[in-house]
Scaffold this active site. Structure first.
Site, short mmCIF file in Angstrom:
data_model
loop_
_atom_site.label_atom_id
_atom_site.label_comp_id
_atom_site.label_asym_id
_atom_site.label_seq_id
_atom_site.Cartn_x
_atom_site.Cartn_y
_atom_site.Cartn_z
N HIS A 243 -19.11 43.39 50.37
CA HIS A 243 -18.63 41.98 50.14
C HIS A 243 -17.20 41.93 49.65
O HIS A 243 -16.73 42.46 48.61
CB HIS A 243 -19.85 41.25 49.24
CG HIS A 243 -19.80 39.91 49.29
ND1 HIS A 243 -20.01 39.22 50.56
CD2 HIS A 243 -19.40 38.98 48.50
CE1 HIS A 243 -20.00 38.01 50.39
NE2 HIS A 243 -19.73 37.72 49.07
N SER B 269 -18.15 33.85 51.90
CA SER B 269 -19.08 33.93 50.67
C SER B 269 -19.44 32.41 50.68
O SER B 269 -20.15 31.78 51.72
CB SER B 269 -18.79 34.63 49.72
OG SER B 269 -19.75 34.76 48.65
N GLU C 12 -22.48 44.83 52.79
CA GLU C 12 -22.37 43.75 52.02
C GLU C 12 -22.90 43.90 50.32
O GLU C 12 -22.12 43.58 49.50
CB GLU C 12 -23.06 42.46 52.40
CG GLU C 12 -22.44 41.91 53.76
CD GLU C 12 -21.28 41.09 53.58
OE1 GLU C 12 -20.86 40.86 52.30
OE2 GLU C 12 -20.50 40.49 54.43
#
Length: 535
Positions: A443, A213, A331
């Protein structure tokens, strides 16, 4: 926030310091660490790589103190703690945080080998929160797998300043040259490792920087930094769900408004030098406003971030090194409440994550039709979640490709023009979770697997043998890549070969039931268009 004490208690349940505790003598100092018997590892926690920096100014590499002794058996102060409740921290006087937080941690296996490769972790959290003391980032399991695979590595994790303290921006910041301080902290940590890791048995020429990330975006920035000059600080990189493009690096008016709000909130708006005034405000006064309700990201500074990331990739102005990079299947960077084309366009235009104009936004709607069978989460057919918005799946697909998927493909394509050893993946585990609140492979889904912490109070691997085996496999792939730049040296017989992207544009698909290799062709037209937008 998880305190250092609770973290150590959770990780090292029965370990204790004893006569075998390690001592390392180096130019930086004499470091007294702790021995972790369960893993046969030496730990050096809270090693200071930079002294407490001047607020809103770059950090400086810690000076050598070869005769000074350091007790490095506990994690240092967090720059901003994992999962921190800012209201609680205000009540507690912000005693759990601090500005003297620029520390790193070293996990070293006890082995007869010397000159070990380094796998250096940069945590994510939107550049707004995160900490190396987060138990989900415990590197002991990862390092253990490297030893079992006979390719031992040293694990390092680094703290860096975040939110306003690491990424404050305004005209005042730009004129003083104090942009991107969190990224500069990371670079300072790299330099400490380069100068001193040999004393711990590491090879400074074999560093792989690794992040997820915002941590992966940080890695992407270091690839592009100084027109691609890695300064000998790293030889390879791993980027999970992040890349070398975005999030916003322009938006001066947006940042200036946040800066002005910050100065007003702490009584500095009337000062002749507002930046200097912000530096003198007590930490417990400025901290709540520096962390709450504002999103600070990297900006173009002409050096560490020399230009838009896409421009650097197109022009070949990036470090040419082997990389692993990938994204998760779903995601999930969209928003709820998108019901019409007009609302979709509005959301695309108003998001601070992308530099997209109205013509481009409308073109995206053409390339991503409102067909639920094509939307994200993928693989759910006609099923929709109307409570999230009538065009929720469509907008999720657009948002994820803008943020994650398209930048991943562009970096893979760009890097593979210059070097071999580019490996792309798609994380697809767990798959088709029917729990309403856990839709798709979102995610952060891969994090429990790549760190392999089996403490069920911390990670969701559970008792699933398939999950645990997948975790061991990916840990061996990552550490094998750090060891000799080849993730295929994992020693697991039943896995397909992971091809280099330059030879076969493809993704290795990680699944708990059966991993496989796929062509990297999903949403070709939409992704290609996104990669023409400079952002």
């Amino acid at each position: 926030m998880v305190s250092s004490f609770l973290f150590i208690l959770g990780l090292f349940t029965v370990s204790h310091v004893h006569a075998a505790s390690p001592v390392v003598q180096s130019k930086a100092g004499v470091y007294h660490g702790r021995y972790l018997s369960e893993f046969d590892q030496d730990l050096f926690l809270g090693v200071q790589y930079a002294p407490k920096p001047l607020r809103f100014a770059p950090s400086e590499l810690a000076r050598n103190t070869p005769g000074k002794h350091y007790n490095v058996t506990q994690y240092g102060t967090d720059c901003l703690g994992y999962g921190s409740d800012t209201n609680l921290l205000v009540r507690e006087g912000w005693t759990k945080l601090g500005e003297d937080c620029l520390h790193l941690n070293i996990v070293k296996p006890r082995t007869n080998q010397t000159n070990l490769p380094i796998l250096l972790w940069i945590y994510g959290g939107g550049w707004q929160q995160g900490a190396t003391s987060d138990p989900r980032y415990n590197m002991s399991y990862l390092v253990q797998q490297s030893v079992l695979n006979k390719k031992p590595v040293i694990g390092i994790s680094i703290n860096y300043r975040m939110a306003a303290f690491g990424f404050l921006y305004s005209q005042e910041i730009a004129s003083s040259g104090n942009q991107n301080l969190g990224l500069r902290d990371q670079r300072t940590a790299f330099k400490w490792v380069n100068h001193h890791i040999a004393a711990f048995g590491g090879d400074p020429t074999k560093v792989t920087i690794w992040g997820e990330s915002a941590g992966a975006y940080s890695v992407g920035d270091h690839l592009n930094a100084y027109n691609g000059n890695a300064e000998g600080l790293f030889r390879a990189a791993i980027l999970e769900s992040g890349g070398a493009i975005g999030p916003p690096i322009n938006g001066t008016e947006w940042y200036q408004a946040m800066y002005n709000n910050l100065t007003a909130s702490v009584g500095c708006s009337g000062a002749d030098d507002t930046l200097q005034c912000l530096r003198t405000v007590p930490y417990e006064t400025i901290a709540p406003y520096g962390y709450q309700g504002l999103e600070w990201f990297h900006v173009i500074d002409g050096s560490l971030v020399p230009r838009y990331g896409e421009e650097s990739l197109i022009r070949g102005k990036f470090a040419k090194i082997p990389i692993i990079l990938g994204t998760n299947t779903d995601e999930g960077f969209g928003v709820n409440g998108v019901n019409t084309d007009a609302q979709a366009v509005e959301q695309i235009l108003t998001s601070k994550r992308w530099n997209v104009n109205e013509t481009e936004a409308k073109k995206l709607l053409e390339l991503y039709p409102n067909d639920p069978t094509l939307g994200e989460p993928y693989g759910w057919g006609n099923r929709t979640w109307p409570e999230n918005g009538l065009q929720w799946k469509r907008y999720q697909s657009i948002a994820t490709d803008l943020t994650m998927y398209a930048p991943r493909r562009l970096l893979a394509e760009s890097m593979s023009k210059y070097v071999e050893g580019v490996y792309s993946y798609r994380w697809d585990a767990p798959k088709f979770n029917s729990t309403p609140n856990t839709i798709g492979v979102n995610h952060f889904s891969e994090i429990p697997f790549v760190f392999g912490n089996t403490n069920q109070r911390i990670t969701p691997l559970g008792n699933s043998s398939a999950n645990i085996e997948l975790s061991k496999r990916v840990m061996r792939m990552w550490t094998s890549f750090a060891y000799d730049l080849n993730p295929n040296g994992h020693g697991v017989a039943d896995l397909p070969n992971w091809p280099q992207y330059s030879k076969e544009p493809s993704n290795f698909v990680f699944r708990a039931d059966r991993s496989y290799v796929e062509d990297d062709t999903d949403r070709t037209e939409g992704v290609a268009f996104i990669n023409t937008i400079i952002r």
